[in-house]
Design an enzyme around this catalytic site. Structure first.
Site, PDB file in Angstrom:
ATOM      1  N   ALA A 149     -23.292  33.081 -16.808  1.00 46.31           N
ATOM      2  CA  ALA A 149     -22.517  32.516 -17.918  1.00 46.31           C
ATOM      3  C   ALA A 149     -22.514  33.491 -19.080  1.00 46.31           C
ATOM      4  O   ALA A 149     -23.456  34.269 -19.262  1.00 46.31           O
ATOM      5  CB  ALA A 149     -23.103  31.181 -18.359  1.00 46.31           C
ATOM      6  N   ASP A 150     -21.443  33.458 -19.848  1.00 46.80           N
ATOM      7  CA  ASP A 150     -21.342  34.265 -21.052  1.00 46.80           C
ATOM      8  C   ASP A 150     -20.630  33.445 -22.112  1.00 46.80           C
ATOM      9  O   ASP A 150     -19.537  32.924 -21.869  1.00 46.80           O
ATOM     10  CB  ASP A 150     -20.568  35.567 -20.787  1.00 46.80           C
ATOM     11  CG  ASP A 150     -20.574  36.473 -22.007  1.00 46.80           C
ATOM     12  OD1 ASP A 150     -21.678  36.798 -22.487  1.00 46.80           O
ATOM     13  OD2 ASP A 150     -19.493  36.862 -22.469  1.00 46.80           O
ATOM     14  N   THR A 151     -21.263  33.308 -23.270  1.00 46.61           N
ATOM     15  CA  THR A 151     -20.694  32.529 -24.368  1.00 46.61           C
ATOM     16  C   THR A 151     -20.306  33.463 -25.508  1.00 46.61           C
ATOM     17  O   THR A 151     -21.106  34.298 -25.923  1.00 46.61           O
ATOM     18  CB  THR A 151     -21.697  31.468 -24.861  1.00 46.61           C
ATOM     19  OG1 THR A 151     -22.029  30.619 -23.763  1.00 46.61           O
ATOM     20  CG2 THR A 151     -21.110  30.635 -25.987  1.00 46.61           C
ATOM     21  N   GLY A 184     -17.585  31.500 -20.403  1.00 45.63           N
ATOM     22  CA  GLY A 184     -17.098  31.804 -19.072  1.00 45.63           C
ATOM     23  C   GLY A 184     -18.245  31.604 -18.107  1.00 45.63           C
ATOM     24  O   GLY A 184     -19.403  31.847 -18.456  1.00 45.63           O
TER      25      GLY A 184
END
Length: 186
Positions: free
Chosen positions: A65-67, A102
Site C-alpha cells: 500500500a502507498d498513501t 493505492g
C-alpha cells in the site's frame, strides 16, 4: 494461507491487527518513486512495487500500500524537515485536499489492485497552531505532514470518505482480504 503486510507503517500494522489475528510484517526494499503522472496511478504503482518485492522473496498473500496527500494535483510526500512541514500545513490550511491510498494484494500469483480516495478539509490554521503541531514531531514521518489519528486530528474540519484511508489503510483492503477467504478475527 500466510498473510504478509509489505510495510513498516505502525498504523497499517495496527489497523490490520484489528481484523486479522495472524500476519507477518515484512517491509519492502523498493523506492517510492514512480513515473506515473496521475496521483492515483502513482500510489498504485508504488503499492505494486512493494507487494511484488516482498512476494518475490516470500510468496504467500502480500499486501502493498502507498498513501499520498494530493493538493492541486500535486503530491505532498513526507516532509524532509520542520520548515517543509510548516510549508505543507500552510498550503493545506482552510483547503480541501485528497488522500489517496493505492493498494496491491498478490494472492496465488494474481494481483488485485485499486485505490481509495478520501477528501479532507482543514480548518483555517493560525501560524501558532502550525508551529505547535510541528513542535510535536508528529508531522515529520507522514505524507502531507499530518496524522489524523493523532494530534493532527485537531487540524481537520471534515472528511468525506473512509477515515481509515486517511490513516493509511482503507477498509477496501480488509474487505478484499475477507473476499479472498481470510477469516476476520473476533
Amino acid at each position: 494461507m500466510r498473510l504478509i503486510l509489505a510495510s513498516q507503517s505502525p498504523r497499517r500494522r495496527e489497523i490490520l491487527a484489528k481484523f486479522f489475528d495472524a500476519f507477518d510484517v515484512i517491509p519492502s526494499n523498493v523506492s517510492e518513486d514512480s513515473k506515473a503522472l496521475d496521483p492515483a496511478e502513482h500510489a498504485v504503482e508504488v503499492a505494486k512495487k512493494k507487494a511484488r518485492d516482498v512476494y518475490s522473496r516470500y510468496g504467500g498473500t502480500v499486501i502493498g500500500a502507498d498513501t499520498i496527500v494530493v493538493l492541486d494535483n500535486k503530491i505532498l510526500g513526507k516532509p524532509e524537515n520542520k520548515e517543509e512541514a510548516k510549508e505543507m500545513l500552510r498550503a493545506l490550511s482552510g483547503r480541501i485536499h485528497k488522500v489517496i491510498t493505492g493498494y496491491c494484494i498478490i494472492h496465488e500469483g494474481r494481483e488485485i489492485t485499486g485505490h481509495v480516495v478520501t477528501e479532507v478539509k482543514f480548518r483555517e490554521l493560525s501560524e501558532e497552531e502550525i508551529k505547535w503541531y510541528v513542535s510535536t514531531g508528529e508531522p515529520l514521518d507522514k505524507a502531507g505532514a499530518y496524522g489524523i489519528q493523532g494530534k493532527g486530528g485537531i487540524l481537520v474540519e471534515w472528511i468525506k470518505g473512509d477515515y481509515y484511508n486517511v490513516v493509511g489503510f482503507p477498509m477496501k483492503i480488509i474487505l478484499e482480504l475477507k473476499n479472498l477467504g481470510f477469516k476476520l478475527s473476533t
